[in-house]
Design an enzyme around this catalytic site. Structure first.
Site, PDB file in Angstrom:
ATOM      1  N   GLU A   1       0.820  -1.219   0.000  1.00 24.60           N
ATOM      2  CA  GLU A   1       0.000   0.000   0.000  1.00 24.60           C
ATOM      3  C   GLU A   1       0.851   1.265   0.000  1.00 24.60           C
ATOM      4  O   GLU A   1       0.467   2.271  -0.609  1.00 24.60           O
ATOM      5  CB  GLU A   1      -0.962   0.015   1.191  1.00 24.60           C
ATOM      6  CG  GLU A   1      -0.283  -0.241   2.496  1.00 24.60           C
ATOM      7  CD  GLU A   1      -1.112   0.153   3.713  1.00 24.60           C
ATOM      8  OE1 GLU A   1      -2.043   0.938   3.566  1.00 24.60           O
ATOM      9  OE2 GLU A   1      -0.777  -0.324   4.802  1.00 24.60           O
TER      10      GLU A   1
ATOM     11  N   ILE B   1       3.360  -9.833   2.094  1.00 23.74           N
ATOM     12  CA  ILE B   1       3.025 -11.076   2.809  1.00 23.74           C
ATOM     13  C   ILE B   1       1.741 -10.888   3.605  1.00 23.74           C
ATOM     14  O   ILE B   1       1.075 -11.843   3.956  1.00 23.74           O
ATOM     15  CB  ILE B   1       4.148 -11.549   3.770  1.00 23.74           C
ATOM     16  CG1 ILE B   1       4.429 -10.522   4.872  1.00 23.74           C
ATOM     17  CG2 ILE B   1       5.405 -11.914   3.021  1.00 23.74           C
ATOM     18  CD1 ILE B   1       5.209 -11.100   6.054  1.00 23.74           C
ATOM     19  N   ASP B   2       1.376  -9.628   3.893  1.00 19.83           N
ATOM     20  CA  ASP B   2       0.222  -9.352   4.764  1.00 19.83           C
ATOM     21  C   ASP B   2      -1.119  -9.605   4.069  1.00 19.83           C
ATOM     22  O   ASP B   2      -2.136  -9.733   4.733  1.00 19.83           O
ATOM     23  CB  ASP B   2       0.253  -7.900   5.254  1.00 19.83           C
ATOM     24  CG  ASP B   2       1.539  -7.558   5.981  1.00 19.83           C
ATOM     25  OD1 ASP B   2       2.130  -8.471   6.582  1.00 19.83           O
ATOM     26  OD2 ASP B   2       1.956  -6.388   5.927  1.00 19.83           O
TER      27      ASP B   2
ATOM     28  N   MET C   1       3.243 -12.200  11.683  1.00 26.66           N
ATOM     29  CA  MET C   1       3.178 -10.836  11.140  1.00 26.66           C
ATOM     30  C   MET C   1       1.796 -10.583  10.530  1.00 26.66           C
ATOM     31  O   MET C   1       0.896 -11.416  10.621  1.00 26.66           O
ATOM     32  CB  MET C   1       4.259 -10.643  10.088  1.00 26.66           C
ATOM     33  CG  MET C   1       5.647 -10.458  10.667  1.00 26.66           C
ATOM     34  SD  MET C   1       6.839 -10.151   9.339  1.00 26.66           S
ATOM     35  CE  MET C   1       8.224  -9.520  10.288  1.00 26.66           C
TER      36      MET C   1
ATOM     37  N   GLU D   1       0.481  -9.893  15.118  1.00 26.96           N
ATOM     38  CA  GLU D   1       1.254  -8.830  15.781  1.00 26.96           C
ATOM     39  C   GLU D   1       0.433  -7.555  16.003  1.00 26.96           C
ATOM     40  O   GLU D   1       0.720  -6.760  16.877  1.00 26.96           O
ATOM     41  CB  GLU D   1       2.494  -8.493  14.946  1.00 26.96           C
ATOM     42  CG  GLU D   1       2.141  -7.977  13.546  1.00 26.96           C
ATOM     43  CD  GLU D   1       3.336  -7.576  12.712  1.00 26.96           C
ATOM     44  OE1 GLU D   1       4.481  -7.690  13.177  1.00 26.96           O
ATOM     45  OE2 GLU D   1       3.109  -7.125  11.560  1.00 26.96           O
TER      46      GLU D   1
ATOM     47  N   ARG E   1       4.341 -20.932  26.623  1.00 29.06           N
ATOM     48  CA  ARG E   1       5.560 -20.423  25.970  1.00 29.06           C
ATOM     49  C   ARG E   1       5.170 -19.634  24.733  1.00 29.06           C
ATOM     50  O   ARG E   1       4.076 -19.797  24.189  1.00 29.06           O
ATOM     51  CB  ARG E   1       6.445 -21.597  25.522  1.00 29.06           C
ATOM     52  CG  ARG E   1       7.013 -22.418  26.653  1.00 29.06           C
ATOM     53  CD  ARG E   1       8.158 -21.672  27.342  1.00 29.06           C
ATOM     54  NE  ARG E   1       8.878 -22.545  28.261  1.00 29.06           N
ATOM     55  CZ  ARG E   1       8.563 -22.750  29.531  1.00 29.06           C
ATOM     56  NH1 ARG E   1       7.502 -22.146  30.037  1.00 29.06           N
ATOM     57  NH2 ARG E   1       9.284 -23.544  30.290  1.00 29.06           N
TER      58      ARG E   1
ATOM     59  N   GLN F   1       9.169 -15.409   8.196  1.00 24.90           N
ATOM     60  CA  GLN F   1       7.975 -15.495   7.331  1.00 24.90           C
ATOM     61  C   GLN F   1       8.172 -14.835   5.975  1.00 24.90           C
ATOM     62  O   GLN F   1       7.392 -15.026   5.055  1.00 24.90           O
ATOM     63  CB  GLN F   1       6.771 -14.824   8.022  1.00 24.90           C
ATOM     64  CG  GLN F   1       6.303 -15.544   9.246  1.00 24.90           C
ATOM     65  CD  GLN F   1       5.489 -14.635  10.161  1.00 24.90           C
ATOM     66  OE1 GLN F   1       4.281 -14.648  10.137  1.00 24.90           O
ATOM     67  NE2 GLN F   1       6.164 -13.842  10.982  1.00 24.90           N
ATOM     68  N   ARG F   2       9.186 -13.978   5.880  1.00 27.25           N
ATOM     69  CA  ARG F   2       9.409 -13.242   4.631  1.00 27.25           C
ATOM     70  C   ARG F   2      10.605 -13.760   3.852  1.00 27.25           C
ATOM     71  O   ARG F   2      10.862 -13.300   2.739  1.00 27.25           O
ATOM     72  CB  ARG F   2       9.669 -11.775   4.964  1.00 27.25           C
ATOM     73  CG  ARG F   2       8.447 -10.987   4.955  1.00 27.25           C
ATOM     74  CD  ARG F   2       8.578  -9.549   5.291  1.00 27.25           C
ATOM     75  NE  ARG F   2       9.825  -8.860   5.134  1.00 27.25           N
ATOM     76  CZ  ARG F   2      10.076  -7.709   5.758  1.00 27.25           C
ATOM     77  NH1 ARG F   2       9.185  -7.169   6.560  1.00 27.25           N
ATOM     78  NH2 ARG F   2      11.212  -7.092   5.568  1.00 27.25           N
TER      79      ARG F   2
HETATM   80  O1  F6P Z   1       4.414  -5.506   5.621  1.00 22.65           O
HETATM   81  C1  F6P Z   1       5.235  -6.614   5.754  1.00 22.65           C
HETATM   82  C2  F6P Z   1       5.759  -6.748   7.155  1.00 22.65           C
HETATM   83  O2  F6P Z   1       6.531  -7.931   7.244  1.00 22.65           O
HETATM   84  C3  F6P Z   1       4.701  -6.715   8.263  1.00 22.65           C
HETATM   85  O3  F6P Z   1       4.020  -7.932   8.400  1.00 22.65           O
HETATM   86  C4  F6P Z   1       5.533  -6.326   9.463  1.00 22.65           C
HETATM   87  O4  F6P Z   1       4.776  -5.678  10.445  1.00 22.65           O
HETATM   88  C5  F6P Z   1       6.542  -5.383   8.867  1.00 22.65           C
HETATM   89  O5  F6P Z   1       6.609  -5.662   7.476  1.00 22.65           O
HETATM   90  C6  F6P Z   1       7.916  -5.507   9.473  1.00 22.65           C
HETATM   91  O6  F6P Z   1       8.715  -4.513   8.962  1.00 22.65           O
HETATM   92  P1  F6P Z   1      10.293  -4.462   9.052  1.00 22.65           P
HETATM   93  O7  F6P Z   1      10.842  -5.385   8.018  1.00 22.65           O
HETATM   94  O8  F6P Z   1      10.636  -3.047   8.771  1.00 22.65           O
HETATM   95  O9  F6P Z   1      10.678  -4.920  10.437  1.00 22.65           O
END
Ligand code: F6P
Length: 329
Positions: free
Chosen positions: A102, A126-127, A169, A222, A265, A273-274
């Site tokens: 976005e 990824i969101d 995330m 998160e 825990r 995740q990315r």
């Molecule tokens: O928008 C993708 C994302 O991975 C979100 O899920 C997460 O909140 C954010 O980016 C994390 O950002 P950064 O890589 O700057 O820590």
């Protein structure tokens, strides 16, 4: 035709597949492709790198982005927009493909609306929080990774009779949490869109334990609004706070343990995740976006009569084969 390509915002699996597809399609038509380095920063500072057949080769399975990314917003920089226009001109570019979420696409949209900047946007994140698309590439990979983590946490949770909280995330949306939670068989899923209270979550966990299940898996996004958790002060140039700083998963685990007495825990999946290679689905989606950014195909699950579902054999349509054919030879 000289086409610039940039990737902005958080990276995600599939960005390189888009770059490859854009490159192949433009080069096949006799054009040139130029990588704009580090997102909009590359246009502000004039950072370019030609992308030829060698550079775009081997990109399909590769995670990250070979041209780098930042969260730079030219509209927030002194003279930023003028610099973008000037370096675009100097580099002799005819059009730009901006691949982003976005924020990156918001900049693209404003440049187009306000300055008639020739830009095509490719949605990525990824969101999965872009409203005009059913799926963004990168999402499937993130869900796959989160689901695998939940599967693994199941076995250790069961061995120790523990509650396992998994923080995923997703920013202000719960797509990753809800999809990986469903796929992984989570017992409670907490997302920003459905603010169920910790009390309700604890009741669900207690009920389950009363039924004889001695362990539980809780997936929390998160961005879930936990009582008492506040945003970090630091915001990026698009005004987003770093949600991981709020420590929602850890705070939730503490509360669950305090209220239920069950040992709890937390696992925060974070940037895992990315990272890494995109799933086949994300590779295909990214490739299709790269070849034709405009056409989005919905694939919602809908009810149809069984008679219709079995009426004829579903063959590979011409347009799908055309996607594959773009890379032949
Ligand atoms: O928008 C993708 C994302 O991975 C979100 O899920 C997460 O909140 C954010 O980016 C994390 O950002 P950064 O890589 O700057 O820590």
């Amino acid at each position: 035709m000289r086409v610039g390509v940039l990737t902005g915002g958080g990276d995600c699996p599939g960005l390189n597949a888009v770059i490859r597809a854009v490159g192949r399609r433009v080069m096949t038509r006799g054009g040139e492709v130029v990588g704009v380095l580090e997102g909009w920063k590359g246009l502000v500072d004039g950072l370019f790198e030609p992308l030829g057949p060698r550079e775009i080769s081997g990109l399909l399975p590769r995670g990250g982005t070979i041209i780098g990314t930042t969260r730079t917003n030219p509209f927030k920089l002194e003279g930023g927009v003028e610099k973008v226009l000037a370096s675009f001109e100097r580099a002799g570019l005819d059009a730009l493909v901006a691949i982003g979420g976005e924020d990156t696409l918001g900049v693209a949209s404003r440049l187009f609306e306000e300055r008639e900047f020739p830009v095509v946007g490719v949605p990525k994140t990824i969101d999965n929080d872009l409203s005009a698309t059913d799926y963004t590439f990168g999402f499937d990979t993130a869900v796959w990774i989160a689901t695998e983590a939940i599967d693994r946490l199941h076995t250790t949770a069961e061995s120790h009779n523990r509650v396992m909280v998994v923080e995923v995330m997703g920013r202000q949306t719960g797509w990753i949490a809800v999809m990986s939670g469903i796929a992984g068989g989570a017992d409670v899923i907490l997302i920003p869109e459905q603010p169920i209270s910790i009390d309700d979550a604890c009741d669900d966990i207690r009920r389950r334990h009363e039924r004889g299940k001695d362990f539980s898996i809780v997936v929390v996004s998160e961005g879930y609004e936990l009582e008492g958790a506040s945003d970090a002060e630091d915001v990026d140039q698009f005004g987003h706070a770093r949600l991981s700083e709020r420590g929602v998963g850890a705070a939730l685990a503490r509360e669950i343990e305090r209220r239920t007495g069950y040992e709890t825990r937390v696992t925060v999946l974070g940037h895992v995740q990315r990272g890494g290679s995109p799933t086949p689905r994300d590779r295909v989606l990214a490739t299709r976006y790269g070849l034709k950014a405009a056409d989005l195909v919905g694939d919602r699950i809908v009810d149809v009569p069984l008679k219709d579902a079995t009426a004829e054999l579903k063959r590979v349509p011409e347009e799908w084969y055309a996607v594959a054919k773009a890379f032949f030879g």
